[in-house]
Design a protein around this motif. Structure first.
Motif, PDB file in Angstrom:
ATOM      1  N   CYS A 264       0.824  -1.216   0.000  1.00 53.60           N
ATOM      2  CA  CYS A 264       0.000   0.000   0.000  1.00 53.60           C
ATOM      3  C   CYS A 264       0.857   1.266   0.000  1.00 53.60           C
ATOM      4  O   CYS A 264       0.555   2.217  -0.723  1.00 53.60           O
ATOM      5  CB  CYS A 264      -0.950   0.009   1.185  1.00 53.60           C
ATOM      6  SG  CYS A 264      -2.298  -1.177   1.047  1.00 53.60           S
TER       7      CYS A 264
ATOM      8  N   CYS B  15      -7.144   4.360   1.683  1.00 50.03           N
ATOM      9  CA  CYS B  15      -7.135   4.066   0.253  1.00 50.03           C
ATOM     10  C   CYS B  15      -8.092   5.029  -0.447  1.00 50.03           C
ATOM     11  O   CYS B  15      -9.251   5.151  -0.045  1.00 50.03           O
ATOM     12  CB  CYS B  15      -7.572   2.621   0.032  1.00 50.03           C
ATOM     13  SG  CYS B  15      -7.723   2.172  -1.706  1.00 50.03           S
ATOM     14  N   TYR B  16      -7.611   5.683  -1.498  1.00 50.86           N
ATOM     15  CA  TYR B  16      -8.473   6.592  -2.249  1.00 50.86           C
ATOM     16  C   TYR B  16      -9.560   5.844  -3.016  1.00 50.86           C
ATOM     17  O   TYR B  16     -10.592   6.419  -3.335  1.00 50.86           O
ATOM     18  CB  TYR B  16      -7.656   7.417  -3.250  1.00 50.86           C
ATOM     19  CG  TYR B  16      -6.783   8.470  -2.608  1.00 50.86           C
ATOM     20  CD1 TYR B  16      -7.336   9.500  -1.859  1.00 50.86           C
ATOM     21  CD2 TYR B  16      -5.406   8.442  -2.773  1.00 50.86           C
ATOM     22  CE1 TYR B  16      -6.541  10.474  -1.281  1.00 50.86           C
ATOM     23  CE2 TYR B  16      -4.603   9.419  -2.205  1.00 50.86           C
ATOM     24  CZ  TYR B  16      -5.165  10.433  -1.462  1.00 50.86           C
ATOM     25  OH  TYR B  16      -4.380  11.398  -0.904  1.00 50.86           O
TER      26      TYR B  16
ATOM     27  N   ASN C 174      -3.221   7.110   0.606  1.00 54.90           N
ATOM     28  CA  ASN C 174      -2.946   8.371   1.275  1.00 54.90           C
ATOM     29  C   ASN C 174      -2.049   8.060   2.478  1.00 54.90           C
ATOM     30  O   ASN C 174      -2.514   7.525   3.475  1.00 54.90           O
ATOM     31  CB  ASN C 174      -4.253   9.025   1.725  1.00 54.90           C
ATOM     32  CG  ASN C 174      -4.049  10.360   2.398  1.00 54.90           C
ATOM     33  OD1 ASN C 174      -3.041  10.613   3.042  1.00 54.90           O
ATOM     34  ND2 ASN C 174      -5.037  11.229   2.255  1.00 54.90           N
ATOM     35  N   LYS C 175      -0.783   8.385   2.360  1.00 52.94           N
ATOM     36  CA  LYS C 175       0.184   8.053   3.409  1.00 52.94           C
ATOM     37  C   LYS C 175      -0.066   8.824   4.710  1.00 52.94           C
ATOM     38  O   LYS C 175       0.268   8.346   5.776  1.00 52.94           O
ATOM     39  CB  LYS C 175       1.604   8.289   2.904  1.00 52.94           C
ATOM     40  CG  LYS C 175       2.007   7.331   1.816  1.00 52.94           C
ATOM     41  CD  LYS C 175       3.363   7.684   1.229  1.00 52.94           C
ATOM     42  CE  LYS C 175       3.753   6.779   0.099  1.00 52.94           C
ATOM     43  NZ  LYS C 175       3.004   6.974  -1.127  1.00 52.94           N
TER      44      LYS C 175
ATOM     45  N   CYS D  91       1.832   2.352  -3.320  1.00 50.71           N
ATOM     46  CA  CYS D  91       0.734   2.542  -4.268  1.00 50.71           C
ATOM     47  C   CYS D  91       0.327   4.015  -4.352  1.00 50.71           C
ATOM     48  O   CYS D  91       0.175   4.682  -3.324  1.00 50.71           O
ATOM     49  CB  CYS D  91      -0.469   1.693  -3.839  1.00 50.71           C
ATOM     50  SG  CYS D  91      -1.886   1.829  -4.951  1.00 50.71           S
ATOM     51  N   SER D  92       0.084   4.484  -5.554  1.00 51.50           N
ATOM     52  CA  SER D  92      -0.329   5.875  -5.756  1.00 51.50           C
ATOM     53  C   SER D  92      -1.761   6.139  -5.275  1.00 51.50           C
ATOM     54  O   SER D  92      -2.169   7.292  -5.144  1.00 51.50           O
ATOM     55  CB  SER D  92      -0.220   6.253  -7.234  1.00 51.50           C
ATOM     56  OG  SER D  92      -1.110   5.473  -8.012  1.00 51.50           O
ATOM     57  N   LYS D  93      -2.511   5.096  -5.006  1.00 53.97           N
ATOM     58  CA  LYS D  93      -3.897   5.229  -4.541  1.00 53.97           C
ATOM     59  C   LYS D  93      -3.992   5.228  -3.016  1.00 53.97           C
ATOM     60  O   LYS D  93      -5.070   5.154  -2.455  1.00 53.97           O
ATOM     61  CB  LYS D  93      -4.768   4.097  -5.104  1.00 53.97           C
ATOM     62  CG  LYS D  93      -4.736   3.975  -6.603  1.00 53.97           C
ATOM     63  CD  LYS D  93      -5.264   5.227  -7.272  1.00 53.97           C
ATOM     64  CE  LYS D  93      -5.279   5.050  -8.775  1.00 53.97           C
ATOM     65  NZ  LYS D  93      -5.543   6.297  -9.463  1.00 53.97           N
TER      66      LYS D  93
END
Length: 92
Positions: free
Chosen positions: A56, A69-70, A63-64, A59-61
């Motif tokens: 995760c 998860c977007y 939100n750290k 992953c660009s999806k």
């Protein structure tokens, strides 16, 4: 109500709408319950949890900052722990 005043968890500009998130949560709760009934256990190992987290984070999806998860809107620190959880794009 202006969208800029919406709480983050229902901000449709960032995450699925509230009711879609609730449908996802309902499916998640049902799958956890099914795992209990079937005797398959509920939680993943610490190793599996760390593996999911690492995927995760890359992953660009994801939100750290909020660890959400977007795509599904889930709080991933919770979702990573459950055997029946799935990534919305099948990365784990």
């Amino acid at each position: 109500m202006e969208k800029k005043n919406l709480p983050d968890f229902i901000d449709e500009n960032k995450y699925p709408d509230f009711w879609e998130q609730m449908k996802g949560f309902q499916a998640f709760a049902k799958s956890v319950g099914q795992g209990v009934v079937e005797g398959n256990g509920v939680l993943v190992s610490e190793e599996k949890l760390k593996e999911r987290e690492k995927i995760c984070i890359g992953c660009s999806k994801f939100n750290k900052e909020s660890k959400r998860c977007y795509l599904c809107g889930c709080y991933m620190e919770v979702k990573w722990k459950f055997k029946s959880s799935e990534c919305p794009i099948s990365m784990w």
